[in-house]
Design an enzyme around this catalytic site. Sequence first.
Site, PDB file in Angstrom:
ATOM      1  N   LYS A   1       4.744  27.120  11.502  1.00 50.84           N
ATOM      2  CA  LYS A   1       5.366  28.325  11.011  1.00 50.84           C
ATOM      3  C   LYS A   1       4.227  29.183  10.464  1.00 50.84           C
ATOM      4  O   LYS A   1       3.058  28.804  10.565  1.00 50.84           O
ATOM      5  CB  LYS A   1       6.383  27.983   9.933  1.00 50.84           C
ATOM      6  CG  LYS A   1       6.080  26.702   9.181  1.00 50.84           C
ATOM      7  CD  LYS A   1       7.237  26.300   8.306  1.00 50.84           C
ATOM      8  CE  LYS A   1       6.885  25.107   7.459  1.00 50.84           C
ATOM      9  NZ  LYS A   1       6.990  23.823   8.083  1.00 50.84           N
TER      10      LYS A   1
ATOM     11  N   HIS B   1      -1.644  10.147 -14.081  1.00 46.86           N
ATOM     12  CA  HIS B   1      -2.721   9.151 -14.127  1.00 46.86           C
ATOM     13  C   HIS B   1      -3.559   9.264 -12.861  1.00 46.86           C
ATOM     14  O   HIS B   1      -3.144   9.859 -11.870  1.00 46.86           O
ATOM     15  CB  HIS B   1      -2.126   7.728 -14.192  1.00 46.86           C
ATOM     16  CG  HIS B   1      -1.418   7.358 -12.920  1.00 46.86           C
ATOM     17  ND1 HIS B   1      -0.149   7.821 -12.614  1.00 46.86           N
ATOM     18  CD2 HIS B   1      -1.809   6.620 -11.842  1.00 46.86           C
ATOM     19  CE1 HIS B   1       0.208   7.369 -11.426  1.00 46.86           C
ATOM     20  NE2 HIS B   1      -0.782   6.640 -10.925  1.00 46.86           N
TER      21      HIS B   1
HETATM   22  P1  AMP Z   1       0.100   4.747  -8.388  1.00 46.14           P
HETATM   23  O1  AMP Z   1       0.760   3.632  -7.647  1.00 46.14           O
HETATM   24  O2  AMP Z   1      -0.835   5.570  -7.605  1.00 46.14           O
HETATM   25  O3  AMP Z   1       1.124   5.576  -9.129  1.00 46.14           O
HETATM   26  O4  AMP Z   1      -0.821   4.090  -9.512  1.00 46.14           O
HETATM   27  C1  AMP Z   1      -0.278   3.430 -10.610  1.00 46.14           C
HETATM   28  C2  AMP Z   1      -1.065   2.175 -10.795  1.00 46.14           C
HETATM   29  O5  AMP Z   1      -0.723   1.651 -12.089  1.00 46.14           O
HETATM   30  C3  AMP Z   1      -0.727   1.101  -9.791  1.00 46.14           C
HETATM   31  O6  AMP Z   1      -1.931   0.741  -9.114  1.00 46.14           O
HETATM   32  C4  AMP Z   1      -0.168  -0.044 -10.627  1.00 46.14           C
HETATM   33  O7  AMP Z   1      -0.654  -1.308 -10.186  1.00 46.14           O
HETATM   34  C5  AMP Z   1      -0.668   0.253 -12.009  1.00 46.14           C
HETATM   35  N1  AMP Z   1       0.214  -0.190 -13.086  1.00 46.14           N
HETATM   36  C6  AMP Z   1       1.569  -0.216 -13.086  1.00 46.14           C
HETATM   37  N2  AMP Z   1       2.036  -0.654 -14.270  1.00 46.14           N
HETATM   38  C7  AMP Z   1       0.941  -0.906 -15.056  1.00 46.14           C
HETATM   39  C8  AMP Z   1       0.750  -1.385 -16.404  1.00 46.14           C
HETATM   40  N3  AMP Z   1       1.796  -1.675 -17.170  1.00 46.14           N
HETATM   41  N4  AMP Z   1      -0.515  -1.524 -16.865  1.00 46.14           N
HETATM   42  C9  AMP Z   1      -1.563  -1.222 -16.060  1.00 46.14           C
HETATM   43  N5  AMP Z   1      -1.445  -0.782 -14.795  1.00 46.14           N
HETATM   44  C10 AMP Z   1      -0.210  -0.621 -14.289  1.00 46.14           C
END
Ligand code: AMP
Length: 350
Positions: free
Chosen positions: A32, A182
């Site tokens: 588009k 994050h």
């Molecule tokens: P994304 O999947 O790109 O949103 O990245 C989030 C990341 O945070 C993933 O790689 C998860 O393994 C990690 N994660 C999820 N829960 C937690 C936690 N409670 N503490 C530390 N890391 C976490």
Amino acid sequence: MASSTPEQNRSPELRRDPLNNRWVVFSPARAKRPSDFKSKSPQNPSSNSNSSCPFCIGNEHDCAPEIFRFPSDPQYDWKIRVIENLYPALSRAVEKDGYPSCGTSCQGYSDRVVKGCGFHDVVIETPVHSVQLSDLEPREVGEVLLAYKKRIEQIKECEFIKYVQVFKNHGASAGASMSHSHSQILALPVIPPTVSARLCSTKEYFDQTGNCCLCEVQPKDLLVDEAKYFVSIVPSAAMFPFEIWIIPRDHSSHFHDIDSEKAIDLGGLLKLMLRKLAVQLNNPPFNFMIQTSPLQVTDSQLAYTHWYLQIVPQLSGVGGFEIGSGCYINPVFPEDAAKVLREVNISNSM
Ligand code: AMP
Ligand code: ZN
Ligand code: ZN
């Protein structure tokens, strides 16, 4: 009958990205109008609820261990936390006093199999669930960038780490599993293939022209915006529609050599690019990646390795052609995407 636009009157063209040595097929007939591109899966603004989110302030006990926080003084609330990933892709090497050190168990055993040792960290960019990176002030985005720098400087003490990839996934279709803002840092015991391919092609370009690819002046029609130390462009052979690169004006091989003044400058330009993509493309899912050089480069490699930050809005999935050929089809010519992005008015939406 639908009338064709000037962009659709362009003929298809294949362009080679001299930096990554990749061919991209520009095929405007499949598009588009560039200004009509919108995300079909926009990110809903995050809710304010923080009761079940481990990344929210107050829920630190639900997270894997902290590596450091900013500000470090515990009498103040934190603004940024760098923590271990609860589900790391690689097993962590030993860390003593905040600095990694490698044991013999982390050594590789052959050129085809290497032990899966490394670091996989999460950078929580804000304590507040509903705040996105692009909502932060340029100085605060700069502080996030300085947190990446600090962590890379710690990791580089560990000799077996060859490359550190900083990246952000925003939105489910960009790979994010957590909605709290994050990013991630993955430190690898090998140099990834895209990085070694980039080393080869930038060397070839340097040998032929005597110049670093990214030090060359960028054509005006690819420019999106400029800051004091950085420019943002749509690369001439962008793999994805509305892909943006933010490039340091001065030659620099490693992101982690950035100083505070440049980090704030980059923070402002990164924020502006994310706001522009959100306004123009209906708040799309996106990824950004810091494309830096391997930790250990030779003096001669320093001359032609130049880091940049790549932003990719996720507007269309990757299909069989891309997986099979390694070539990408991009329906939007970079000059058209750059013009649209230059002209986005974000004054009312900041
Ligand atoms: P994304 O999947 O790109 O949103 O990245 C989030 C990341 O945070 C993933 O790689 C998860 O393994 C990690 N994660 C999820 N829960 C937690 C936690 N409670 N503490 C530390 N890391 C976490
Ligand atoms: Zn949260
Ligand atoms: Zn350069």
